[in-house]
Structures are given as structure tokens and as C-alpha cells.
Design a protein around this motif. Sequence first.
Motif, PDB file in Angstrom:
ATOM      1  N   ASP A  91       6.721  -3.586 -11.870  1.00  0.00           N
ATOM      2  CA  ASP A  91       6.338  -5.163 -12.332  1.00  0.00           C
ATOM      3  C   ASP A  91       5.118  -5.796 -11.524  1.00  0.00           C
ATOM      4  OD1 ASP A  91       8.219  -5.158 -14.251  1.00  0.00           O
ATOM      5  OD2 ASP A  91       9.870  -6.092 -12.838  1.00  0.00           O
ATOM      6  N   ARG A  92       5.224  -5.489 -10.160  1.00  0.00           N
ATOM      7  CA  ARG A  92       4.208  -6.170  -9.282  1.00  0.00           C
ATOM      8  C   ARG A  92       2.767  -5.720  -9.665  1.00  0.00           C
ATOM      9  NH1 ARG A  92       6.451  -5.012  -3.417  1.00  0.00           N
ATOM     10  NH2 ARG A  92       4.099  -5.823  -2.887  1.00  0.00           N
ATOM     11  N   LEU A  93       2.723  -4.187  -9.939  1.00  0.00           N
ATOM     12  CA  LEU A  93       1.436  -3.481 -10.119  1.00  0.00           C
ATOM     13  C   LEU A  93       0.861  -4.320 -11.548  1.00  0.00           C
ATOM     14  CD1 LEU A  93       2.006   0.005  -9.422  1.00  0.00           C
ATOM     15  CD2 LEU A  93       0.627  -1.461  -8.388  1.00  0.00           C
ATOM     16  N   TRP A 113      -1.935   1.194  -0.986  1.00  0.00           N
ATOM     17  CA  TRP A 113      -2.665   2.226  -1.644  1.00  0.00           C
ATOM     18  C   TRP A 113      -2.440   1.967  -3.104  1.00  0.00           C
ATOM     19  CZ3 TRP A 113      -1.083   6.719  -4.281  1.00  0.00           C
ATOM     20  CH2 TRP A 113      -2.043   7.510  -4.681  1.00  0.00           C
ATOM     21  N   LEU A 114      -1.441   1.962  -3.782  1.00  0.00           N
ATOM     22  CA  LEU A 114      -1.248   1.697  -5.262  1.00  0.00           C
ATOM     23  C   LEU A 114      -2.029   0.593  -5.591  1.00  0.00           C
ATOM     24  CD1 LEU A 114       2.398   2.681  -5.974  1.00  0.00           C
ATOM     25  CD2 LEU A 114       0.506   4.050  -6.628  1.00  0.00           C
ATOM     26  N   HIS A 115      -1.807  -0.570  -5.099  1.00  0.00           N
ATOM     27  CA  HIS A 115      -2.385  -1.888  -5.485  1.00  0.00           C
ATOM     28  C   HIS A 115      -4.151  -1.492  -5.411  1.00  0.00           C
ATOM     29  CE1 HIS A 115       1.344  -3.872  -5.192  1.00  0.00           C
ATOM     30  NE2 HIS A 115       0.756  -4.702  -5.921  1.00  0.00           N
ATOM     31  N   ARG A 116      -4.605  -1.128  -4.284  1.00  0.00           N
ATOM     32  CA  ARG A 116      -5.932  -0.756  -3.896  1.00  0.00           C
ATOM     33  C   ARG A 116      -6.593   0.258  -5.169  1.00  0.00           C
ATOM     34  NH1 ARG A 116      -7.097   2.882   0.733  1.00  0.00           N
ATOM     35  NH2 ARG A 116      -6.491   0.956   2.164  1.00  0.00           N
ATOM     36  N   VAL A 117      -5.853   1.061  -5.732  1.00  0.00           N
ATOM     37  CA  VAL A 117      -6.248   1.976  -6.751  1.00  0.00           C
ATOM     38  C   VAL A 117      -6.272   1.235  -8.018  1.00  0.00           C
ATOM     39  CG1 VAL A 117      -5.695   3.962  -8.199  1.00  0.00           C
ATOM     40  CG2 VAL A 117      -5.629   4.217  -5.826  1.00  0.00           C
ATOM     41  N   ILE A 118      -5.112   0.208  -8.247  1.00  0.00           N
ATOM     42  CA  ILE A 118      -5.052  -0.242  -9.582  1.00  0.00           C
ATOM     43  C   ILE A 118      -6.193  -1.498  -9.621  1.00  0.00           C
ATOM     44  CG2 ILE A 118      -3.579  -1.863 -10.904  1.00  0.00           C
ATOM     45  CD1 ILE A 118      -2.541   0.977 -10.761  1.00  0.00           C
ATOM     46  N   VAL A 119      -6.294  -2.251  -8.582  1.00  0.00           N
ATOM     47  CA  VAL A 119      -7.088  -3.556  -8.619  1.00  0.00           C
ATOM     48  C   VAL A 119      -8.590  -2.828  -8.593  1.00  0.00           C
ATOM     49  CG1 VAL A 119      -8.166  -4.897  -7.009  1.00  0.00           C
ATOM     50  CG2 VAL A 119      -5.628  -4.876  -7.019  1.00  0.00           C
ATOM     51  N   ASN A 120      -8.902  -1.567  -8.133  1.00  0.00           N
ATOM     52  CA  ASN A 120     -10.248  -1.158  -8.438  1.00  0.00           C
ATOM     53  C   ASN A 120     -10.421  -0.648  -9.673  1.00  0.00           C
ATOM     54  OD1 ASN A 120     -11.322  -1.496  -5.654  1.00  0.00           O
ATOM     55  ND2 ASN A 120     -10.298   0.454  -5.005  1.00  0.00           N
ATOM     56  N   GLU A 161      -3.922  -7.183   4.528  1.00  0.00           N
ATOM     57  CA  GLU A 161      -3.350  -6.090   3.848  1.00  0.00           C
ATOM     58  C   GLU A 161      -4.145  -6.237   2.581  1.00  0.00           C
ATOM     59  OE1 GLU A 161       0.781  -4.386   1.818  1.00  0.00           O
ATOM     60  OE2 GLU A 161       0.777  -6.186   3.072  1.00  0.00           O
ATOM     61  N   VAL A 162      -4.650  -7.385   2.222  1.00  0.00           N
ATOM     62  CA  VAL A 162      -5.515  -7.677   1.003  1.00  0.00           C
ATOM     63  C   VAL A 162      -7.083  -6.867   1.399  1.00  0.00           C
ATOM     64  CG1 VAL A 162      -7.184  -9.256  -0.328  1.00  0.00           C
ATOM     65  CG2 VAL A 162      -4.516  -9.576   0.121  1.00  0.00           C
ATOM     66  N   ALA A 163      -7.254  -6.986   2.654  1.00  0.00           N
ATOM     67  CA  ALA A 163      -8.825  -6.317   2.979  1.00  0.00           C
ATOM     68  C   ALA A 163      -8.398  -4.673   2.942  1.00  0.00           C
ATOM     69  CB  ALA A 163      -8.911  -6.593   4.415  1.00  0.00           C
ATOM     70  N   GLU A 164      -7.356  -4.182   3.272  1.00  0.00           N
ATOM     71  CA  GLU A 164      -7.047  -2.988   2.840  1.00  0.00           C
ATOM     72  C   GLU A 164      -7.240  -2.612   1.557  1.00  0.00           C
ATOM     73  OE1 GLU A 164      -4.031  -0.812   4.929  1.00  0.00           O
ATOM     74  OE2 GLU A 164      -3.887  -2.759   6.548  1.00  0.00           O
ATOM     75  N   ILE A 165      -6.536  -3.431   0.656  1.00  0.00           N
ATOM     76  CA  ILE A 165      -6.574  -3.206  -0.856  1.00  0.00           C
ATOM     77  C   ILE A 165      -7.909  -3.072  -1.422  1.00  0.00           C
ATOM     78  CG2 ILE A 165      -5.794  -4.012  -2.956  1.00  0.00           C
ATOM     79  CD1 ILE A 165      -3.208  -5.189  -1.568  1.00  0.00           C
ATOM     80  N   ASP A 195      -5.601   3.311 -16.280  1.00  0.00           N
ATOM     81  CA  ASP A 195      -6.798   3.966 -15.425  1.00  0.00           C
ATOM     82  C   ASP A 195      -6.211   4.244 -13.948  1.00  0.00           C
ATOM     83  OD1 ASP A 195      -8.180   3.891 -17.534  1.00  0.00           O
ATOM     84  OD2 ASP A 195      -9.459   2.436 -16.931  1.00  0.00           O
ATOM     85  N   GLY A 196      -5.815   3.335 -13.288  1.00  0.00           N
ATOM     86  CA  GLY A 196      -5.478   3.414 -11.625  1.00  0.00           C
ATOM     87  C   GLY A 196      -3.992   4.306 -11.725  1.00  0.00           C
ATOM     88  N   LEU A 197      -2.928   4.278 -12.494  1.00  0.00           N
ATOM     89  CA  LEU A 197      -1.922   5.341 -12.516  1.00  0.00           C
ATOM     90  C   LEU A 197      -2.509   6.733 -12.540  1.00  0.00           C
ATOM     91  CD1 LEU A 197       0.727   3.439 -14.401  1.00  0.00           C
ATOM     92  CD2 LEU A 197       0.473   3.729 -12.038  1.00  0.00           C
TER      93      LEU A 197
END
Length: 238
Positions: free
Chosen positions: A33-35, A76-83, A165-169, A55-57
Motif C-alpha cells: 500500500d505504501r509503495l 531501499w525499496l522506496h528509493r528503487v520505486i521512486v527512481n 530518510e528522504v535524502a537516502e531515498i 519497473d521498480g519491483l
Amino acid sequence: MDADAVRSDVDLLAAHVAGDPEAFGELYARHRDRLWAVALRTTGDPETAADGLQDGLVAAFRRASSFRGDAAVTTWLHRVIVNACLDRLRAAKVRRADPLPDDLDDGGRGSVVTANDGSDEHLDPAEHGIRSERREIVLAALQQLPTEQRAALVLVDMEGYPVAEVAEILDCAEGTVKSRCARGRAKLAVLLRPLLDADTADDGDTRTAPVAGNPDASPDVGSMTRRGPPADPAAGAV
């Protein structure tokens, strides 16, 4: 209780890398849900969000062995999905003014407050219509922001993540996140001024749009009917 039911995110990711065929699916189901909420708000379009999420998954599924544990698995998951979503937007040069999504997620983090407080269920039709119109105005304004500013605001103001944390994402400096948020909030304040002025004229409400800091919630846009992410966006692709 089944031991698998209490495995941590790190354990699930490690199990996936080790060959457990069920681990990644369980990890995805836990944070689905969050992703989806982040993907949908970042892109502003359900189809693009579904593509970006898939794509991110796929990328996360294939690159799980690259996870080093220097951040939370969710980060890490959010970083991949957002990118992946930003890549979709950049490739298509999306600057949408199309019909906006009406199904932002109702679970997880800041989205509980900003997307669905459940109160619409008890509104009369007229009030529900007003909230629906407000929601479209706010979301339309959000879509007018540059993608990097939008991503930062979605994560900080709508999902409630701390700046660090957003900076990491987003893989950038904390100062960059703060700068993107500040510029985005300033633009939103201008874009939403007619809405805020109308509120003040109608009922004397003196609320103002967030223009600085890290507020607890973005402007109330009312509840949104849940449809949620695709049942299994990675199915067949991984």
C-alpha cells in the motif's frame, strides 16, 4: 505461529537472495500500500504509477543482492520505486493536466491523514462534492511541480518521512531535499491561494498553505475511494 510470519524485512530479503521463492512476495505484500501510494502521488497517473511500480519491483527483485544493510529495507525499496517512477516521467516528459487519480491509498504513514480520514463517508452530498473539488485542485497543483520537487514533497509532507530518510531515498543531500521542499511549498502556496482565499471568505477559516518546515499533514483533500495497486505488478516479469 509460522516462523515465516514474523520474519523481518531484512530476513525476507536475505531469504529471497538465498533462493526462497516466497520471500519477495511476502515482502512486497507487507509494504504494497505504501509503495503504491508513493508511486501514484509521484506520477499523478494510475497507469504510469503501475508501470513505475512494476519497473521498480522488477529492479528490486533482480538487484536484491546489492542491498548492503546501510539503510532500512523500506528506504531501499522506496528509493528503487521512486527512481523508477521518475525515470518514467522523465522519459515521457510528463507534465500532466489530465484527470487525476481518485484512488490514493488509505494505509500507511502520512497517507492515512492526507488521503483518507474516513470522514467523507458521513458527509452529505453537497459537502462531499466540495471536498472532491478541493482534492482535485490540490492534486492538480501538485502535478504542476517539477518531478524532483514533487517527489520530495510527497515523501516529506504526504508520507511523513524525515528529511534524512528522504535524502537516502532520493540519493541526494539533506539540504537538497529541504531546498526542493521549500521551492515546492512556495509554488503550491501560490497555486492554492484561490482555494485558501475561498475558504476564508466562506467560513472565516484562516488556515494557510504549508510553506516551510516539515508539517504533520498537507492540505485536507478529503477521502478517496480505495482501489489500490495492481494485485501483483511484478507477476510474470520476475
